[in-house]
Design an enzyme around this catalytic site. Structure first.
Site, PDB file in Angstrom:
ATOM      1  N   CYS A   1     125.208 107.589  36.396  1.00  0.00           N
ATOM      2  CA  CYS A   1     126.281 108.057  37.283  1.00  0.00           C
ATOM      3  C   CYS A   1     127.104 109.143  36.604  1.00  0.00           C
ATOM      4  CB  CYS A   1     127.178 106.876  37.661  1.00  0.00           C
ATOM      5  SG  CYS A   1     128.574 107.346  38.699  1.00  0.00           S
TER       6      CYS A   1
ATOM      7  N   SER B   1     126.579  97.156  43.855  1.00  0.00           N
ATOM      8  CA  SER B   1     125.568  98.032  43.265  1.00  0.00           C
ATOM      9  C   SER B   1     124.675  97.184  42.379  1.00  0.00           C
ATOM     10  CB  SER B   1     126.263  99.114  42.435  1.00  0.00           C
ATOM     11  OG  SER B   1     127.150  99.831  43.270  1.00  0.00           O
ATOM     12  N   LEU B   2     123.520  96.849  42.898  1.00  0.00           N
ATOM     13  CA  LEU B   2     122.653  95.905  42.177  1.00  0.00           C
ATOM     14  C   LEU B   2     121.663  96.657  41.271  1.00  0.00           C
ATOM     15  CD1 LEU B   2     122.279  92.811  42.041  1.00  0.00           C
ATOM     16  CD2 LEU B   2     120.386  93.072  43.647  1.00  0.00           C
ATOM     17  N   HIS B   3     120.851  97.466  41.879  1.00  0.00           N
ATOM     18  CA  HIS B   3     119.885  98.341  41.172  1.00  0.00           C
ATOM     19  C   HIS B   3     118.766  97.629  40.422  1.00  0.00           C
ATOM     20  CE1 HIS B   3     122.448 101.466  42.516  1.00  0.00           C
ATOM     21  NE2 HIS B   3     123.385 101.291  41.616  1.00  0.00           N
TER      22      HIS B   3
ATOM     23  N   SER C   1     132.799  99.000  47.607  1.00  0.00           N
ATOM     24  CA  SER C   1     131.589  98.925  46.789  1.00  0.00           C
ATOM     25  C   SER C   1     131.971  98.662  45.344  1.00  0.00           C
ATOM     26  CB  SER C   1     130.819 100.242  46.893  1.00  0.00           C
ATOM     27  OG  SER C   1     129.735 100.240  45.989  1.00  0.00           O
TER      28      SER C   1
ATOM     29  N   GLU D   1     137.886 113.084  43.588  1.00  0.00           N
ATOM     30  CA  GLU D   1     137.144 113.674  44.701  1.00  0.00           C
ATOM     31  C   GLU D   1     137.030 112.696  45.863  1.00  0.00           C
ATOM     32  OE1 GLU D   1     134.548 116.899  42.173  1.00  0.00           O
ATOM     33  OE2 GLU D   1     133.630 114.964  42.519  1.00  0.00           O
TER      34      GLU D   1
ATOM     35  N   CYS E   1     136.222 106.742  35.304  1.00  0.00           N
ATOM     36  CA  CYS E   1     135.715 105.373  35.430  1.00  0.00           C
ATOM     37  C   CYS E   1     135.489 104.802  34.038  1.00  0.00           C
ATOM     38  CB  CYS E   1     134.405 105.369  36.216  1.00  0.00           C
ATOM     39  SG  CYS E   1     133.852 103.707  36.684  1.00  0.00           S
TER      40      CYS E   1
HETATM   41  N1  SAH Z   1     132.148 101.623  41.166  1.00  0.00           N
HETATM   42  C1  SAH Z   1     131.657 101.338  42.471  1.00  0.00           C
HETATM   43  C2  SAH Z   1     131.752 102.482  43.455  1.00  0.00           C
HETATM   44  C3  SAH Z   1     131.327 103.862  43.011  1.00  0.00           C
HETATM   45  S1  SAH Z   1     129.646 104.310  42.961  1.00  0.00           S
HETATM   46  C4  SAH Z   1     130.229 100.832  42.400  1.00  0.00           C
HETATM   47  O1  SAH Z   1     129.657 100.854  41.316  1.00  0.00           O
HETATM   48  O2  SAH Z   1     129.716 100.359  43.397  1.00  0.00           O
HETATM   49  C5  SAH Z   1     128.998 104.281  44.571  1.00  0.00           C
HETATM   50  C6  SAH Z   1     127.484 104.020  44.573  1.00  0.00           C
HETATM   51  O3  SAH Z   1     126.740 105.149  44.074  1.00  0.00           O
HETATM   52  C7  SAH Z   1     127.084 102.842  43.700  1.00  0.00           C
HETATM   53  O4  SAH Z   1     126.146 102.033  44.360  1.00  0.00           O
HETATM   54  C8  SAH Z   1     126.435 103.525  42.520  1.00  0.00           C
HETATM   55  O5  SAH Z   1     125.567 102.680  41.843  1.00  0.00           O
HETATM   56  C9  SAH Z   1     125.743 104.689  43.190  1.00  0.00           C
HETATM   57  N2  SAH Z   1     125.357 105.760  42.280  1.00  0.00           N
HETATM   58  C10 SAH Z   1     125.930 106.113  41.127  1.00  0.00           C
HETATM   59  N3  SAH Z   1     125.286 107.175  40.591  1.00  0.00           N
HETATM   60  C11 SAH Z   1     124.280 107.488  41.436  1.00  0.00           C
HETATM   61  C12 SAH Z   1     123.304 108.512  41.462  1.00  0.00           C
HETATM   62  N4  SAH Z   1     123.244 109.418  40.505  1.00  0.00           N
HETATM   63  N5  SAH Z   1     122.451 108.541  42.520  1.00  0.00           N
HETATM   64  C13 SAH Z   1     122.557 107.655  43.523  1.00  0.00           C
HETATM   65  N6  SAH Z   1     123.468 106.680  43.557  1.00  0.00           N
HETATM   66  C14 SAH Z   1     124.332 106.586  42.523  1.00  0.00           C
END
Ligand code: SAH
Length: 347
Positions: free
Chosen positions: A121, A220-222, A197, A94, A114
């Site tokens: 995710c 993507s830290l979180h 990212s 997508e 992935c």
């Molecule tokens: N693999 C890469 C790029 C894909 S995800 C990465 O991890 O950065 C793109 C962004 O969306 C990342 O920051 C990921 O953590 C975030 N993400 C994934 N699932 C999510 C969700 N359900 N709600 C909001 N952000 C999400």
């Protein structure tokens, strides 16, 4: 048995030039074909009108131009467009067009599925099938640029590698695609308008720095607490926050480019003052800013977006420590096109 024809876009410009020399033609024909394939992004040898009919037939006999197709397009009421992109082997990824008042951003995929298991995710639910080739990444950008011109009357302005997959686990092809996207022989876009990212793979972040890339890096830290981050993102068990930080410092020292941390706040997981304090401590150790992103619920309902007060608490804490923070509103939620919602489902 019929000879399997080679995908012509797997050839470098030099290899194309060689092909013509070996076939008794001039090397500059290779340049002409290269321009058609990349700059003009044609998907048919017949379009190559500055080549003779014989040359086109000869190419047709030896090669194919594998290309993507927009299989399905969904438009959100906020203008976001989600595309289901069909690859030459019928697998689907997508790509999303995200418009704002002044610009349009393409969110592109780098892998089919992935292999990382981030538990919030939707893409993580899909098995990783394969890496995308450079041309498959390039074609997503071309398709979204066309949609941008058609529906928003201006060309594509930015690209984010935030679609399906982990770009740093498809390093070579992603960098090759970015090379072509930024080259004048390709789309001529500025690398400053491209953001990759990543989940944060220290070794590969250092490699990016060594390769002197000119695009931006988002991580993507979180969570800045190992225990919490490992629970949400299993990759953190392999390489923890300290290792990630060391790689990011290496990146900054080499590139002088500020890192963007992507950060979702979940109810009961990372919505306390101590979580925000840990983030501040982390950010202070490397030149960085924070994008707080809204959580987009995926079907299982296991996680919930934190209360508004938690976002306000983070903003206050970060700003009090002079760390730049943006609160990002989600786009395209009604069509499952928002971050983390890409899972090849159609509604
Ligand atoms: N693999 C890469 C790029 C894909 S995800 C990465 O991890 O950065 C793109 C962004 O969306 C990342 O920051 C990921 O953590 C975030 N993400 C994934 N699932 C999510 C969700 N359900 N709600 C909001 N952000 C999400």
């Amino acid at each position: 048995m019929l000879k399997q024809k080679q995908d012509i876009r797997a050839l470098t410009k030099e290899q194309l030039r060689m092909f013509f020399i070996e076939n008794g033609d001039k090397s500059f024909r290779g340049n002409q074909v290269y321009e058609w394939l990349w700059h003009k992004a044609t998907h048919s040898f017949d379009d190559m009108t500055n080549l003779s009919k014989e040359t086109r037939t000869m190419l047709e006999e030896n090669f194919v131009i594998n290309h993507i197709e927009v299989d399905q397009m969904q438009r959100s009421n906020d203008g976001t467009i989600k595309n289901a992109i069909k690859l030459h082997d019928s697998l689907i990824v997508e790509s999303v067009l995200i418009p704002t008042e002044t610009r349009t951003t393409a969110c592109v995929s780098s892998q089919v599925g992935c292999s990382l298991d981030c538990n919030f995710c939707a893409t993580a639910r899909l098995k990783r099938m394969r890496n995308l080739n450079p041309d498959e990444i390039y074609d997503q950008v071309v398709a979204i640029d066309q949609q941008s011109r058609l529906y928003h009357n201006h060309k594509l302005s930015n690209i984010v590698f935030m679609g399906m997959g982990e770009p740093l686990l498809n390093y070579k092809n992603v960098l090759d695609a970015i090379d072509k996207i930024t080259s004048d022989e390709g789309l001529g876009m500025s690398p400053k308008r491209i953001t990759l990212s990543t989940v944060g793979i220290p070794k590969m972040i250092k490699k990016l720095a060594d390769d002197e890339v000119k695009f931006n890096l988002a991580v993507s830290l979180h969570s800045a607490i190992d225990e919490v981050r490992s629970k949400m993102m299993p990759i953190n068990e392999k390489s923890n926050l300290a290792e990630l930080l060391e790689a990011l410092q290496y990146w900054y020292n080499k590139t002088k480019k500020i890192i963007t941390f992507e950060y979702v706040i979940w109810k009961g997981i990372n919505d306390k003052q101590k979580d925000a304090n840990a983030l501040v401590m982390y950010c202070k150790q490397v030149s960085s800013k924070v994008n707080l992103i809204e959580y987009n619920a995926i079907d299982d309902g296991e996680f919930q977006q934190a209360a508004k007060e938690a976002t306000a608490m983070y903003v206050k804490t970060l700003e009090a420590n002079r760390i730049v923070v943006n609160v990002r509103r989600s786009r395209g939620k009604d069509i499952d096109a928002a971050c983390g919602q890409l899972a090849n489902k159609t509604s």
